[in-house]
Scaffold this active site. Sequence first.
Site, PDB file in Angstrom:
ATOM      1  N   ASP A   1      45.687  50.910  52.720  1.00  0.00           N
ATOM      2  CA  ASP A   1      46.442  49.705  52.343  1.00  0.00           C
ATOM      3  C   ASP A   1      47.246  49.278  53.568  1.00  0.00           C
ATOM      4  OD1 ASP A   1      47.326  48.595  49.227  1.00  0.00           O
ATOM      5  OD2 ASP A   1      48.504  47.890  50.943  1.00  0.00           O
TER       6      ASP A   1
ATOM      7  N   ASP B   1      45.261  47.114  57.983  1.00  0.00           N
ATOM      8  CA  ASP B   1      44.861  45.838  57.397  1.00  0.00           C
ATOM      9  C   ASP B   1      43.328  45.789  57.359  1.00  0.00           C
ATOM     10  OD1 ASP B   1      44.262  42.965  57.128  1.00  0.00           O
ATOM     11  OD2 ASP B   1      46.418  42.715  57.449  1.00  0.00           O
ATOM     12  N   VAL B   2      42.765  45.460  56.199  1.00  0.00           N
ATOM     13  CA  VAL B   2      41.297  45.489  56.084  1.00  0.00           C
ATOM     14  C   VAL B   2      40.618  44.358  56.853  1.00  0.00           C
ATOM     15  CG1 VAL B   2      41.230  46.744  53.893  1.00  0.00           C
ATOM     16  CG2 VAL B   2      41.270  44.232  53.877  1.00  0.00           C
TER      17      VAL B   2
ATOM     18  N   SER C   1      36.198  39.330  40.246  1.00  0.00           N
ATOM     19  CA  SER C   1      37.147  38.847  39.241  1.00  0.00           C
ATOM     20  C   SER C   1      36.354  38.020  38.236  1.00  0.00           C
ATOM     21  CB  SER C   1      38.197  37.970  39.937  1.00  0.00           C
ATOM     22  OG  SER C   1      38.940  37.205  39.008  1.00  0.00           O
TER      23      SER C   1
ATOM     24  N   TYR D   1      40.743  31.276  45.690  1.00  0.00           N
ATOM     25  CA  TYR D   1      40.552  32.669  45.247  1.00  0.00           C
ATOM     26  C   TYR D   1      39.214  32.799  44.535  1.00  0.00           C
ATOM     27  CZ  TYR D   1      41.504  36.958  42.522  1.00  0.00           C
ATOM     28  OH  TYR D   1      41.441  38.214  41.945  1.00  0.00           O
TER      29      TYR D   1
ATOM     30  N   LYS E   1      36.056  35.176  45.501  1.00  0.00           N
ATOM     31  CA  LYS E   1      35.547  36.235  44.614  1.00  0.00           C
ATOM     32  C   LYS E   1      34.089  35.978  44.243  1.00  0.00           C
ATOM     33  CE  LYS E   1      39.108  38.958  44.466  1.00  0.00           C
ATOM     34  NZ  LYS E   1      39.045  40.348  44.969  1.00  0.00           N
TER      35      LYS E   1
HETATM   36  N1  NAD Z   1      45.469  41.878  38.529  1.00  0.00           N
HETATM   37  C1  NAD Z   1      44.549  41.045  38.103  1.00  0.00           C
HETATM   38  O1  NAD Z   1      44.730  40.356  37.073  1.00  0.00           O
HETATM   39  C2  NAD Z   1      43.214  40.935  38.825  1.00  0.00           C
HETATM   40  C3  NAD Z   1      42.186  40.231  38.194  1.00  0.00           C
HETATM   41  C4  NAD Z   1      40.966  40.120  38.826  1.00  0.00           C
HETATM   42  C5  NAD Z   1      40.742  40.716  40.054  1.00  0.00           C
HETATM   43  N2  NAD Z   1      41.758  41.382  40.657  1.00  0.00           N
HETATM   44  C6  NAD Z   1      41.483  41.976  41.969  1.00  0.00           C
HETATM   45  O2  NAD Z   1      41.804  43.345  41.942  1.00  0.00           O
HETATM   46  C7  NAD Z   1      42.189  43.776  43.247  1.00  0.00           C
HETATM   47  C8  NAD Z   1      43.535  44.482  43.151  1.00  0.00           C
HETATM   48  O3  NAD Z   1      44.489  43.539  42.677  1.00  0.00           O
HETATM   49  P1  NAD Z   1      45.895  43.978  42.067  1.00  0.00           P
HETATM   50  O4  NAD Z   1      46.103  43.207  40.846  1.00  0.00           O
HETATM   51  O5  NAD Z   1      45.993  45.455  42.043  1.00  0.00           O
HETATM   52  O6  NAD Z   1      46.860  43.353  43.188  1.00  0.00           O
HETATM   53  P2  NAD Z   1      48.138  43.977  43.920  1.00  0.00           P
HETATM   54  O7  NAD Z   1      48.730  42.836  44.661  1.00  0.00           O
HETATM   55  O8  NAD Z   1      48.968  44.729  42.957  1.00  0.00           O
HETATM   56  O9  NAD Z   1      47.490  45.021  44.937  1.00  0.00           O
HETATM   57  C9  NAD Z   1      46.697  44.595  46.019  1.00  0.00           C
HETATM   58  C10 NAD Z   1      46.854  45.595  47.149  1.00  0.00           C
HETATM   59  O10 NAD Z   1      46.017  45.171  48.220  1.00  0.00           O
HETATM   60  C11 NAD Z   1      46.758  45.320  49.418  1.00  0.00           C
HETATM   61  N3  NAD Z   1      46.271  44.393  50.421  1.00  0.00           N
HETATM   62  C12 NAD Z   1      46.289  43.039  50.363  1.00  0.00           C
HETATM   63  N4  NAD Z   1      45.802  42.533  51.491  1.00  0.00           N
HETATM   64  C13 NAD Z   1      45.473  43.579  52.288  1.00  0.00           C
HETATM   65  C14 NAD Z   1      44.933  43.691  53.585  1.00  0.00           C
HETATM   66  N5  NAD Z   1      44.640  42.604  54.318  1.00  0.00           N
HETATM   67  N6  NAD Z   1      44.722  44.918  54.092  1.00  0.00           N
HETATM   68  C15 NAD Z   1      45.016  46.023  53.376  1.00  0.00           C
HETATM   69  N7  NAD Z   1      45.551  45.979  52.143  1.00  0.00           N
HETATM   70  C16 NAD Z   1      45.770  44.767  51.609  1.00  0.00           C
HETATM   71  C17 NAD Z   1      48.200  45.009  49.048  1.00  0.00           C
HETATM   72  O11 NAD Z   1      49.111  45.533  50.002  1.00  0.00           O
HETATM   73  C18 NAD Z   1      48.301  45.663  47.686  1.00  0.00           C
HETATM   74  O12 NAD Z   1      48.722  46.997  47.780  1.00  0.00           O
HETATM   75  C19 NAD Z   1      42.225  42.518  44.122  1.00  0.00           C
HETATM   76  O13 NAD Z   1      41.028  42.424  44.854  1.00  0.00           O
HETATM   77  C20 NAD Z   1      42.303  41.403  43.102  1.00  0.00           C
HETATM   78  O14 NAD Z   1      41.805  40.187  43.592  1.00  0.00           O
HETATM   79  C21 NAD Z   1      42.991  41.512  40.076  1.00  0.00           C
END
Ligand code: NAD
Length: 260
Positions: free
Chosen positions: A38, A65-66, A145, A158, A162
């Site tokens: 992360d 950072d990814v 998503s 977004y 996705k």
């Molecule tokens: N929560 C939802 O409702 C939901 C729904 C559909 C899809 N998603 C997907 O699930 C995944 C996780 O989402 P979440 O809800 O846990 O979000 P979150 O914001 O709680 O966690 C995302 C994590 O990714 C890390 N991150 C972001 N950009 C980064 C980068 N460039 N390099 C390294 N780390 C990075 C952040 O620091 C964070 O810890 C995401 O891909 C999101 O799009 C979430």
Amino acid sequence: MGMLAGKIAVVTGAGSGLGRAVAQKFAAEGAAGLVLIDRDKAGLADTRETIAAPKSCDIHARALDVTDSAALADAARKAEAAFGGADIVVCAAGIIGPFGKIVDCPEEDWLKVFAVNVHGTFLTVKHFLPLLRKRGGGSIVNFSSTAGLVGDPLLGPYSASKGAVTLMTRSLARNHAAENIRVNCVCPGSIETPMLQSVFDDLQDDPAAKAQREREFIAFHPMGRFGKPAEVADAVLYLASPASSFVTGISLPVDGGSVA
Ligand SMILES: NC(=O)c1ccc[n+]([C@@H]2O[C@H](COP(=O)([O-])OP(=O)(O)OC[C@H]3O[C@@H](n4cnc5c(N)ncnc54)[C@H](O)[C@@H]3O)[C@@H](O)[C@H]2O)c1
């Protein structure tokens, strides 16, 4: 013994929300090694704290950072040195990007959401897939998503990013099936994480509009509620484990029926 006994797993986005829930689930299911990635170093430390891992689970945290190809290459080299390879790669790092119509999206915001969600997933797979080959195959689980299956009027950039992850997953599945590497994605609906909260906090200056948006989001889910991170982690566990040994190229909604 658990569903992942002896397995080595790499999880991006492990510092929060769904990536954290996946890391917790994998440790509980007997993973022998975890590489947690992360950009949020403090988030990674918190995740590590919350994992009730047995002594046999070796956890490596990598703050990077990814979108940084060199940093991911270095993390992959270190993972190979530590574990000799990997069995599972989960790409959960993602950002939600700007709200509003696509046509109004500033160019730099469009590029940023694609940089993290699409390019970051591509780079993670590019650098870590060779580690699966070292172990004779494995499973990759990407995070798309429901917004990667149908258009989203509020989160257009977004949704477009996705959608790219959904089809990247399917092409990867075809590319690597003969190598015993399966590639699938999960498509969560609205799940209770900081990312979902940010969708509502965007309206925190207008409590009535915020409450209305929450009602609309819940109404989008026929089950009448938001999902829990552990419910997504269970779906990821299925795709990561031998329980899905003949499943590749799917986009699995975990969404209380919202795209049914
Ligand atoms: N929560 C939802 O409702 C939901 C729904 C559909 C899809 N998603 C997907 O699930 C995944 C996780 O989402 P979440 O809800 O846990 O979000 P979150 O914001 O709680 O966690 C995302 C994590 O990714 C890390 N991150 C972001 N950009 C980064 C980068 N460039 N390099 C390294 N780390 C990075 C952040 O620091 C964070 O810890 C995401 O891909 C999101 O799009 C979430």
